[in-house]
Design a protein around this motif. Structure first.
Motif, mmCIF file in Angstrom:
data_model
loop_
_atom_site.group_PDB
_atom_site.id
_atom_site.type_symbol
_atom_site.label_atom_id
_atom_site.label_comp_id
_atom_site.label_asym_id
_atom_site.label_seq_id
_atom_site.Cartn_x
_atom_site.Cartn_y
_atom_site.Cartn_z
ATOM 1 N N ALA A 118 108.885 46.566 59.868
ATOM 2 C CA ALA A 118 108.142 46.858 61.056
ATOM 3 C C ALA A 118 106.642 47.637 60.644
ATOM 4 O O ALA A 118 105.712 47.320 61.445
ATOM 5 C CB ALA A 118 108.781 47.690 61.847
ATOM 6 N N GLY B 83 98.569 48.153 56.746
ATOM 7 C CA GLY B 83 99.608 47.220 56.853
ATOM 8 C C GLY B 83 99.584 46.465 55.522
ATOM 9 O O GLY B 83 100.561 46.220 54.915
ATOM 10 N N ALA C 282 102.851 48.817 71.372
ATOM 11 C CA ALA C 282 102.707 47.816 70.485
ATOM 12 C C ALA C 282 103.652 48.096 69.307
ATOM 13 O O ALA C 282 104.288 47.530 68.685
ATOM 14 C CB ALA C 282 101.074 47.786 70.019
ATOM 15 N N THR C 283 103.706 49.593 69.152
ATOM 16 C CA THR C 283 104.674 50.136 67.917
ATOM 17 C C THR C 283 106.236 49.809 68.212
ATOM 18 O O THR C 283 106.768 49.290 67.530
ATOM 19 C CB THR C 283 104.679 51.481 67.878
ATOM 20 O OG1 THR C 283 103.168 51.889 67.601
ATOM 21 C CG2 THR C 283 105.624 52.070 66.922
ATOM 22 N N ARG D 62 101.814 38.107 59.439
ATOM 23 C CA ARG D 62 102.309 39.203 60.250
ATOM 24 C C ARG D 62 100.968 39.433 61.054
ATOM 25 O O ARG D 62 101.288 40.090 62.002
ATOM 26 C CB ARG D 62 102.456 40.282 59.072
ATOM 27 C CG ARG D 62 103.784 40.283 58.320
ATOM 28 C CD ARG D 62 104.152 41.431 57.407
ATOM 29 N NE ARG D 62 105.296 41.392 56.860
ATOM 30 C CZ ARG D 62 105.521 40.458 55.823
ATOM 31 N NH1 ARG D 62 104.681 39.908 55.329
ATOM 32 N NH2 ARG D 62 106.966 40.687 55.378
ATOM 33 N N ALA E 148 102.765 41.337 69.085
ATOM 34 C CA ALA E 148 103.057 42.526 69.512
ATOM 35 C C ALA E 148 102.114 43.571 70.372
ATOM 36 O O ALA E 148 102.634 44.185 71.268
ATOM 37 C CB ALA E 148 103.401 43.396 68.193
ATOM 38 N N ALA F 247 99.152 45.764 64.303
ATOM 39 C CA ALA F 247 99.229 46.000 65.835
ATOM 40 C C ALA F 247 98.156 47.171 66.501
ATOM 41 O O ALA F 247 97.612 46.827 67.339
ATOM 42 C CB ALA F 247 100.478 45.882 66.514
ATOM 43 N N ALA G 219 101.564 40.413 64.919
ATOM 44 C CA ALA G 219 100.960 41.859 65.317
ATOM 45 C C ALA G 219 100.205 41.470 66.792
ATOM 46 O O ALA G 219 100.089 42.088 67.702
ATOM 47 C CB ALA G 219 100.070 42.302 64.282
ATOM 48 N N ALA H 287 106.566 45.924 67.573
ATOM 49 C CA ALA H 287 106.576 45.818 66.174
ATOM 50 C C ALA H 287 107.903 46.303 65.581
ATOM 51 O O ALA H 287 108.460 45.492 64.877
ATOM 52 C CB ALA H 287 105.355 46.766 65.402
ATOM 53 N N LEU I 125 103.496 45.438 60.444
ATOM 54 C CA LEU I 125 103.081 45.155 61.769
ATOM 55 C C LEU I 125 102.682 45.999 62.750
ATOM 56 O O LEU I 125 101.697 45.924 63.518
ATOM 57 C CB LEU I 125 104.653 44.334 62.617
ATOM 58 C CG LEU I 125 105.164 43.398 61.987
ATOM 59 C CD1 LEU I 125 106.436 42.995 62.697
ATOM 60 C CD2 LEU I 125 104.234 42.165 61.927
ATOM 61 N N ILE I 126 103.432 47.346 62.562
ATOM 62 C CA ILE I 126 102.734 48.641 63.546
ATOM 63 C C ILE I 126 101.296 48.805 63.267
ATOM 64 O O ILE I 126 100.524 49.061 63.918
ATOM 65 C CB ILE I 126 103.664 49.650 62.894
ATOM 66 C CG1 ILE I 126 105.187 49.676 63.719
ATOM 67 C CG2 ILE I 126 102.800 50.959 63.884
ATOM 68 C CD1 ILE I 126 105.818 50.644 63.321
ATOM 69 N N GLY J 135 110.345 43.829 63.749
ATOM 70 C CA GLY J 135 110.867 44.060 62.470
ATOM 71 C C GLY J 135 112.366 44.002 62.337
ATOM 72 O O GLY J 135 112.628 43.584 61.414
#
Lengths: 460, 291
Positions: B19, B194, B232-233, B214, B221, B26, B218, B236, B22-23, B240
């Motif tokens: 994740a 990221g 968004a987190t 990714r 996400a 995003a 994102a 993600a 992605l976090i 993930g």
């Protein structure tokens, strides 16, 4: 071309000064110059302090809160963080001072138009303006809200603020201003102390001559044309619920209401461009939700859309092709020129050139083409949505006259307008719409301005 | 500790690992889009961060210097998008897509230039386990901080104002073009972490295609998370989780090709069920041109 040319205007502290003129006379440009949003080529603006401007189309950010809108870029801070409690307090104090109650935490898009305008006003008042410019401030207000709006403005003036109201509503000029300046074609043509002039005199100065008279209303034999029972529909901007009414051949039915109260949903449902529930009958036959707009056209149902530039005209095409648009299958190619000439002559389109590009014409002439095309094609029912919005008085009277003549000839007209004066001038019957529902019905003989105004504001 | 619990813990740990990039991507996209600039170039920014950090770490022997260089590269790439979006008024989708292609191609070319081989770099000094943990924790700290900044600070309010209605923001005295520019650049800095995580924390090299879309997940996400940092987190983490699940299920004998599609399918299903019910910032993706 210059929008404003050699204009002198002087505002005094503590007065409400009206600036009037037709569309395109230069009043909004003048206000924008005074505010500083537009640079003048020549001349200067001198103001003893801060100038505030309330726009005709609100400059509010719909999805932000009231306090965020009012204090944007002037937020109270504690360190590098916004002091939200102080922000709320500041909006509340401002609201209490001017009698403009509003919830500082409300998201603007959830508020009715009248309250939005308070937010717009509060934002300017927070800057403590010594000069406040208001561009068509009452365009979105119900008649009852207009009176209280001017009460607020009057109190502001009494505290020493100079106020300039840009408007085309002469009744409000007479009722609420102390002085009035009249503009035409970018120049000041008259200045008055309001108490020494009249609405008729100002109208003549705005037009530069006599205001043309509206066509006479003939008596017509009426027969049922459109019957609507329990109509509900939803468009992008408004919702209509459970509407029941009828339009007879040879009458004009006016829909009185403030913008955004269901008029768009009504027009779109009749045009066949949004789904609806309920019963629609035209000349006795049912209109179904899945009938195409084209089938409505074939039956003789015609719509004059509210946005001529986007919904009615192909701006890059010439006058002739726009006149023919929608009738290209019923007219032979050899008839196109004749059809264009007919509309140009009957509607006094200027320049009278079928080859002229429509995008280059003035708003009034564009609208003449839309209305001319609509009425030329064997219309039985015309839904006219704000047919005179933003066009000069001469063109507006011509459009209204042609609608009345169509009515005299047996066409049914549904006139949707936000201008009560237009409805009172043209309609045989008036239906009031508020919050998506029909709130009252009046015959021409029994029209009650005050009552209609109250119903428009949602007061039953 | 029984075997099931161990498997669950391993799955959750792997979820955090999968994740984290992605976090970052995003969050970077959220800052950009809340200001009104759609950042399709997130994938390219991940590539820039991943590739540059590896090259600089290899050249200097210092992975922290490498990470910083990766962030600078991400900001530079974002600045190109920001300039195109705010000063040239170009279509942001086209500009972002162009950025992705350019970044991927530049990294592939760079591999040949620097390492004289296509496909992958040499192994370079990496951030190690400690560095990986720091970057994972930092992702969540960044999410919370960004949420606070957007809702509670003058700059955050300005960014949101520009994303909703730049002309109204300008009427209030805000420089909408400048605000958007810096929001995109700061978003680029965050997103590039990221990429740094992928190449210098999870691994110790750059290989072609390692970002594996990714940047696009994102983007999903961001929508799934309703354009908020915390949302968004959460989204993600959701994606993930499916990326991590693919490894657990592969061990269970499910065909790997099918499993590799899992995170993307999850994104597709989430968006299909969700997209109609969320609203982007009103002026997201709309170039602002001063009257």
């Amino acid at each position: 071309m210059q929008a404003v040319d050699g204009v002198d205007i002087e505002l005094q502290s503590g007065e409400i000064h009206a600036l009037v003129g037709e569309n395109g006379a230069g009043k909004s440009t003048l206000a924008a110059i005074a505010y500083g949003a537009v640079k003048a080529d020549e001349g200067s603006v001198v103001a003893g302090g801060v100038v505030g401007l309330v726009h005709q189309h609100f400059k509010l950010i719909e999805r932000l809160r009231v306090w965020e809108n009012v204090l944007l870029n002037r937020e109270p801070r504690r360190g590098w963080v916004i002091d939200v409690a102080a922000a709320r307090e500041r909006v509340n104090r401002l609201a209490a001072t001017y009698g403009l109650a509003v919830d500082p935490d409300a998201v603007v898009e959830t508020l009715p138009v009248g309250i939005k305008q308070r937010v717009e006003l509060l934002r300017e008042l927070d800057r403590e303006p010594t000069v406040l410019l208001l561009d068509e401030p009452t365009a979105a207000l119900a008649p009852s809200e207009i009176a209280s709006f001017f009460t607020t403005i009057g109190a502001l003036a009494a505290r020493g603020t100079a106020i300039l109201v840009v408007t085309h509503k002469l009744a409000e000029v007479i009722a609420y201003s102390q002085r009035v300046t009249v503009m035409r074609a970018g120049r000041v043509v008259a200045r008055h102390v309001t108490s020494e002039t009249s609405a008729d005199a100002i109208a003549r100065e705005m037009v530069g001559g006599e205001v043309p008279a509206l066509a006479a209303r003939g008596s017509t034999a009426t027969a049922p044309l459109l019957e609507v029972r329990g109509l509900s529909a939803r468009s992008a901007t408004s919702t209509l619920e459970d509407a029941t009414f009828e339009v007879r051949a040879g009458e004009i039915v006016g829909i009185a209401g403030i913008e955004g109260n269901g008029q768009t949903a009504l027009a779109d449902a009749l045009a066949g461009v949004v789904p609806f529930t309920g019963e629609l009958r035209f000349e006795g036959d049912a209109l179904r939700p899945d009938d195409s707009p084209a089938s409505r056209l074939r039956r003789g149902i015609r719509v004059i859309p509210q946005d001529r530039r986007h919904e009615a005209l192909v701006l890059g095409w010439n006058v002739r092709d726009n006149v023919v648009l929608g009738r290209q299958r019923t007219l032979a190619r050899s008839q196109y020129a004749e059809a264009a000439r007919e509309v140009i002559e009957r509607f006094d389109v200027r320049p009278p050139d079928p080859e002229a590009t429509v995008g280059a014409l003035s708003g009034g002439n564009q609208q003449k083409i839309v209305v001319g095309r609509t009425l030329a094609a064997h219309a039985k029912l015309v839904v006219a949505y704000q047919p005179t919005r933003g066009i000069d008085i001469g063109a507006a009277v011509l459009v209204q006259s042609r609608l009345i003549e169509a009515r005299n000839a047996g066409v049914g007209v549904l006139l949707i307008s936000f201008e009560l004066d237009e409805i009172f001038a043209c309609a045989d019957r008036v239906l009031v719409i508020a919050n998506g529902r029909f709130a009252g019905s009046f015959d021409r003989a029994t029209i009650d301005r005050g009552r209609i105004g109250a119903l428009m504001a949602g007061n039953v | 500790m029984n075997a099931t619990l161990a498997a669950v813990l391993a799955l959750l740990g792997l979820t955090l690992v999968k994740a984290t990039p992605l976090i970052y991507a995003a969050l970077g996209g959220v800052v950009s889009e809340r200001s009104g600039v759609i950042n399709i170039g997130l994938e390219g920014i991940l590539v820039a961060g991943a590739f540059t950090s590896v090259v600089v770490s290899g050249a200097t022997g210092n992975p922290i210097l490498g990470a910083l260089a990766g962030v600078v590269a991400g900001m530079a790439l974002a600045a190109v998008l920001a300039f195109a979006a705010t000063r040239l008024g170009v279509d942001q989708i086209v500009a972002g897509a162009g950025l992705n292609i350019a970044a991927l191609a530049a990294a592939a070319f760079g591999l040949v230039l620097v390492y004289h081989q296509p496909g992958a770099s040499h192994e370079v000094p990496a951030l190690g386990n400690t560095g990986e943990r720091v970057l994972i924790v930092l992702a969540f700290v960044a999410a919370a901080a960004l949420q606070f900044v957007l809702t509670r600070t003058p700059w955050g309010l300005r960014v949101r104002a520009c994303g909703e209605d730049p002309s109204a923001a300008e009427a209030a005295g805000i420089n909408a073009l400048q605000t958007r520019f810096w929001a995109v650049v700061i978003g680029g800095a965050i997103a590039s972490l990221g990429g740094v995580y992928l190449s210098l924390a999870e691994l110790d090299l750059y290989s072609d295609g390692m970002t594996a879309g990714r940047g696009f997940i994102a983007l999903a996400a961001i929508i799934f998370g309703r354009w908020t940092p915390l949302g968004a987190t959460g989204a993600a983490l959701f994606f993930g989780f499916f990326a991590a699940l693919q490894y657990s299920l592969q061990r269970a004998g499910v065909p790997s090709e099918l499993m590799q599609a899992l995170p993307y399918l999850a994104a597709l299903v989430a968006l299909a069920g969700f997209a109609g019910r969320v609203r982007a910032p009103a002026s997201d993706g709309v170039p602002y041109v001063r009257p």
